[in-house]
Design a protein around this motif. Structure first.
Motif: not given
Length: 319
Positions: A185-202
């Motif tokens: 439901g969210t368009v990920v466009t910037e850095a976000v944390r999931y547990q112990n991993v950081y997602e840095l999207p395109m």
């Protein structure tokens, strides 16, 4: 200051899956060194241009092909990047799994194109193998991962946690990201944390109403990228991720350089070099863990720039 991640997916293909053992030596030279009658425009060329401008890149190296062709070619790739003092991270194309000389999963006898087609245990095993092969080939540390063709899911992030890899760059809102079950439901466009991993999207943008496009060297004009970089900075964003490949400076025929994309690459490097007070090219060792609680909306590029790029892309087929 905007952190710019110029990421290069380093991979090799043989054109088809038939007779790959005889095709591989030529494919390796084409994809890695990019030899043409007008000069070489592959991985070493791209490394040199970045270094000539004092810029950092992130090279996501795909090691899975070595389960078929041995460690030597992988070590050659790693050494090229290490000699240029650029960062190496892990990239996996799971289409190689069923080509392994020693089966990785005896039950897998057909192509599974994306990481998300494997369960958590299998993904954990694949990431562990890829990380091991890179470390054994001379890479000192793996900090980040990108799934081949962005085909990840939430299980991929759990597999990264199991392998002590703290950063993922597989989310692409313009290509399968919203199907990953990551932050539905969210368009990920910037850095976000999931547990112990950081997602840095395109980094993605609207190039026409309702249509998202990711920032890729061979798919965006220089003017688009320059304008988007300034907009991201003005809007207070922290990260801007650009995609490229080791072979993108070659024409699709692989017989000559792509003059349009080479010019685009040079212009981008000159721009980032000239504006280092505003844009910092980074590797993932620079990442400090800053995240966004609320995701910014995708960037917007005017329609007339899209038209200019389409004309440029058409011209590049014949230039």
């Amino acid at each position: 200051m905007l952190n710019v991640y110029f990421t290069v997916d380093v991979e090799i293909w043989c054109g088809s899956w038939q007779d790959i053992d005889s095709k591989f030596p030529r494919a390796f030279k084409q994809y890695i060194y990019g030899h043409t009658p007008d000069g070489d425009f592959g991985l070493p060329y791209k490394l040199k241009v970045l270094n000539d401008h004092g810029l950092k890149g992130v090279f996501f190296v795909e090691p899975m092909f070595s389960c078929r062709f041995g460690r030597g070619p992988l070590e050659e790739i790693v050494n090229l990047i290490k000699e240029a003092n650029q960062a190496i991270e892990l990239h996996l194309h799971t289409e190689w799994v069923d080509e392994a000389k020693q089966p990785i999963f005896p039950s897998v006898a057909q192509k599974r194109q994306f990481m998300r087609y494997f369960n958590l245990d299998e993904q954990t095993r694949l990431i562990a193998l890829g990380k091991q092969w890179l470390l054994e080939s001379g890479v000192e540390k793996i900090r980040a991962f990108r799934a081949g063709s962005f085909g990840f899911n939430v299980e991929t992030l759990n597999a990264l946690i199991a392998n002590d890899i703290a950063i993922d760059s597989s989310y692409n809102a313009s290509f399968m990201g919203t199907e990953s079950n990551f932050m539905p439901g969210t368009v990920v466009t910037e850095a976000v944390r999931y547990q112990n991993v950081y997602e840095l999207p395109m980094t993605v943008y609207f190039d026409r109403p309702g249509h998202l496009r990711h920032t890729q060297l061979c798919a965006c004009s220089y003017k688009e990228m320059e304008s988007l970089l300034w907009k991201a900075l003005e809007q207070g964003r922290k990260n801007f991720t650009i995609l490229s490949h080791n072979f993108e400076l070659l024409h699709r025929s692989f017989e000559r350089p792509d003059k349009i994309v080479i010019k685009r690459f040079m212009q981008l490097c000159e721009f980032l070099d000239k504006n280092k007070d505003c844009f910092k090219t980074c590797d993932y060792g620079d990442y400090q863990g800053a995240v966004f609680d609320k995701q910014p909306t995708p960037l917007l590029s005017p329609l007339w720039r899209t038209g200019q790029r389409m004309l440029e892309q058409l011209w590049s087929k014949y230039a």
